[in-house]
Design an enzyme around this catalytic site. Structure first.
Site, mmCIF file in Angstrom:
data_model
loop_
_atom_site.group_PDB
_atom_site.id
_atom_site.type_symbol
_atom_site.label_atom_id
_atom_site.label_comp_id
_atom_site.label_asym_id
_atom_site.label_seq_id
_atom_site.Cartn_x
_atom_site.Cartn_y
_atom_site.Cartn_z
ATOM 1 N N TYR A 124 42.767 58.209 51.337
ATOM 2 C CA TYR A 124 42.645 58.231 52.795
ATOM 3 C C TYR A 124 43.583 59.285 53.371
ATOM 4 O O TYR A 124 43.192 60.083 54.230
ATOM 5 C CB TYR A 124 42.982 56.859 53.366
ATOM 6 C CG TYR A 124 42.948 56.805 54.878
ATOM 7 C CD1 TYR A 124 41.736 56.747 55.558
ATOM 8 C CD2 TYR A 124 44.129 56.816 55.622
ATOM 9 C CE1 TYR A 124 41.703 56.707 56.947
ATOM 10 C CE2 TYR A 124 44.100 56.775 57.008
ATOM 11 C CZ TYR A 124 42.882 56.723 57.667
ATOM 12 O OH TYR A 124 42.865 56.690 59.037
ATOM 13 N N SER A 155 31.625 51.560 67.844
ATOM 14 C CA SER A 155 31.204 50.162 67.945
ATOM 15 C C SER A 155 32.372 49.207 68.144
ATOM 16 O O SER A 155 32.194 48.087 68.619
ATOM 17 C CB SER A 155 30.414 49.745 66.695
ATOM 18 O OG SER A 155 31.217 49.877 65.530
ATOM 19 N N SER A 166 42.898 61.965 63.711
ATOM 20 C CA SER A 166 43.572 62.077 62.427
ATOM 21 C C SER A 166 44.418 60.825 62.221
ATOM 22 O O SER A 166 43.974 59.714 62.518
ATOM 23 C CB SER A 166 44.419 63.347 62.396
ATOM 24 O OG SER A 166 45.072 63.494 61.164
ATOM 25 N N LYS A 181 42.770 62.776 55.623
ATOM 26 C CA LYS A 181 43.358 63.114 56.923
ATOM 27 C C LYS A 181 44.155 64.421 56.854
ATOM 28 O O LYS A 181 44.190 65.181 57.830
ATOM 29 C CB LYS A 181 44.235 61.963 57.412
ATOM 30 C CG LYS A 181 43.447 60.710 57.769
ATOM 31 C CD LYS A 181 42.384 60.984 58.821
ATOM 32 C CE LYS A 181 41.639 59.738 59.255
ATOM 33 N NZ LYS A 181 40.593 60.018 60.266
#
Length: 271
Positions: free
Chosen positions: A144, A15, A130, A148
């Site tokens: 976070y 989006s 990534s 990853k």
């Protein structure tokens, strides 16, 4: 154009930002592109579909829609994700699980849904977005970074499992990118005063690096390269900062790297 004009691509989280620019770049490269988001807006450039990557049925319905319309799926770009900005212990287990359900398990859901189709075609490519935070420490974004790092391990392992089926899994690793990602960072749900000053330093660091961050088009261009390379590399860094960080991590001694890293992150020089 003729090499990819019959190929179909799906880009999750399309989006805005990296996802949107990737979808546009793939369309320009000749792909028939489907973008997804939880609440898709109409687009004149790509076909947008509703998909919540945390929901098995939603993912299955999206893949079925694309396959029924296009008859094949050649490329999946797993881009959907979000970050939490705060010390690791400032997030509840529930908050951490919610992020992993998007960043890792959402990626796994879409991958599992598309693999049987690619296997029946005897060809396909999956590009997982990534981050350099999957290579280096991510203080005050530890969860976070952990998601990853998990994406890196999953992708590299899966690539070996499916390579003999004509399918390749490739990683693209951006550094800081001029999107709304930093503005949309989720704050921890269990903040501690102990970390307030360091958290402020982290925010100041983000403000500084975003001034010279890469445009999302830079990442999109690398995704197209990763998607179309005849023999893809295992991972592609996106942008000069990402390449620099990757090289430093590989070749600079740990002590020297830590010292430089903490200085850049406005963290005290503690051995």
């Amino acid at each position: 154009m003729s090499q990819t004009s019959s190929k179909t691509a799906i880009v999750t989280g399309a989006s805005s930002g990296i996802g949107l620019e990737t979808a546009k770049a793939l369309r320009a490269a000749g792909y028939r592109v489907y973008g997804t988001s939880r609440k898709p807006a109409a687009s004149s450039e790509i076909t947008m579909l509703a998909c919540d990557v945390t929901d098995d049925a939603s993912v299955a319905n999206m893949i079925e829609t694309v396959f029924s319309e296009a008859g094949r799926i050649d490329l999946l770009v797993n881009n959907a994700g979000f970050g939490i900005s705060g010390a690791a212990e400032e997030s509840s287990i529930g908050q951490a699980q919610a992020m992993f359900d998007v960043n890792l398990f959402g990626l796994i859901r879409t991958t599992r849904a598309v693999l049987p189709i690619m296997r029946s075609q005897k060809s396909g490519r999956i590009v997982n977005i990534s981050s350099v935070m999957g290579l280096v420490p991510a203080p005050f974004m530890a969860l976070y970074g952990a998601s990853k790092h998990a994406v890196e391990g999953y992708s590299e392992s899966l690539d070996h499992e499916v390579r003999g089926q004509g399918i390749r899994i490739v990683l693209v690793e951006p550094a800081f990118t001029r999107t709304s990602f930093d503005q949309n960072l989720v704050r921890p749900d269990a903040p501690l005063d102990l970390y307030a000053a360091d958290r402020t330093g982290r925010d100041r660091f983000l403000g500084e690096v975003m001034k010279s961050a890469d445009a999302p088009e830079v990442v999109a261009k690398v995704v197209v390269t990763a998607a179309t390379a005849t023999t893809p590399k295992r991972r592609y860094t996106a942008g000069s900062k990402a390449r620099q960080v990757s090289l430093l991590r590989r070749f600079v001694p740990v002590g020297a790297f830590d010292k430089s890293f903490r200085k850049e992150m406005h963290l005290p020089q503690v051995p």
